[in-house]
Design a protein around this motif. Structure first.
Motif, PDB file in Angstrom:
ATOM      1  N   THR A  40       5.630   2.843   3.903  1.00  8.91           N
ATOM      2  CA  THR A  40       4.714   2.101   3.033  1.00  8.91           C
ATOM      3  C   THR A  40       3.317   2.687   3.108  1.00  8.91           C
ATOM      4  O   THR A  40       2.637   2.859   2.090  1.00  8.91           O
ATOM      5  CB  THR A  40       4.708   0.605   3.406  1.00  8.91           C
ATOM      6  OG1 THR A  40       6.031   0.096   3.248  1.00  8.91           O
ATOM      7  CG2 THR A  40       3.752  -0.179   2.545  1.00  8.91           C
ATOM      8  N   SER A  41       2.892   3.036   4.302  1.00  9.19           N
ATOM      9  CA  SER A  41       1.572   3.631   4.481  1.00  9.19           C
ATOM     10  C   SER A  41       1.487   4.988   3.786  1.00  9.19           C
ATOM     11  O   SER A  41       0.523   5.277   3.075  1.00  9.19           O
ATOM     12  CB  SER A  41       1.275   3.784   5.977  1.00  9.19           C
ATOM     13  OG  SER A  41       0.053   4.450   6.164  1.00  9.19           O
ATOM     14  N   GLY A  44       1.422   4.553   0.068  1.00  8.21           N
ATOM     15  CA  GLY A  44       0.130   4.000  -0.332  1.00  8.21           C
ATOM     16  C   GLY A  44      -0.991   5.028  -0.353  1.00  8.21           C
ATOM     17  O   GLY A  44      -1.991   4.867  -1.055  1.00  8.21           O
TER      18      GLY A  44
END
Length: 187
Positions: A40-41, A44
């Protein structure tokens, strides 16, 4: 990543996010068990660059190396907002992946694509890859397309147990001759 099962093998390759006017593609997350927070990081932090090139063929050509340690069926999801701009031939690369005997399905999500001819090209490429093309005009449609590709792959087997077709639920129609088939979802 929310729709992938815990422990799923996951890799992330990105293009058009580090430098303008370059045909660069980077493996940002090597194949490993899914770490949702890290994935997710990393996702993102992807920031599409203005004037970036789009090396679709080169990115797809790296699939065998990127997924070399994976076993069983593999799903490749290509997300792009534009056409190949690095003189590659994605159709030939996809045909090559299949010819190598890789158990891989290539689906394509076109994000904010307005050109009908380009959509048709992407659809043809996905069909060559045993996958489906999805058109996403918004972040919500992109998320829906990804959910479908990730959660809905299946294969069709004939009476002898041979795989005769692959697809994703809600994707492109599969036409088969009259007969008896079984359908298996692919985890």
């Amino acid at each position: 990543t929310d729709h992938l099962a815990d422990g799923s093998q996951f890799a992330l390759r990105v293009f058009g996010h580090k430098a303008a006017n370059q045909c660069r593609t980077d493996l940002e997350i090597p194949l490993a068990a899914l770490d949702r927070a890290a994935a997710t990081s990393a996702i993102g932090q992807v920031n599409a660059m203005n004037l970036a090139k789009t090396p679709i063929a080169d990115s797809l050509a790296k699939v065998p190396a990127d997924l070399a340690t994976a076993s069983g069926p593999k799903t490749v999801v290509l997300i792009t907002d534009g056409e190949e701009t690095c003189d590659g031939d994605p159709a030939e690369v996809i045909k090559g992946l299949r010819a190598q005997g890789l158990d891989v399905q290539v689906s394509i999500v076109g994000f904010a694509i307005d050109d009908a001819e380009l959509k048709a090209t992407f659809s043809t490429w996905a069909e060559l890859g045993g996958g489906s093309y999805f058109d996403a005009g918004s972040a919500e449609e992109l998320a829906k397309s990804l959910r479908t590709v990730i959660s809905g792959p299946f294969r069709v087997l004939d009476g002898r147990g041979q795989v005769v077709a692959k697809g994703v639920i809600g994707g492109a129609e599969i036409v088969l001759p009259a007969g008896t088939y079984s359908v298996e979802t692919i985890a």
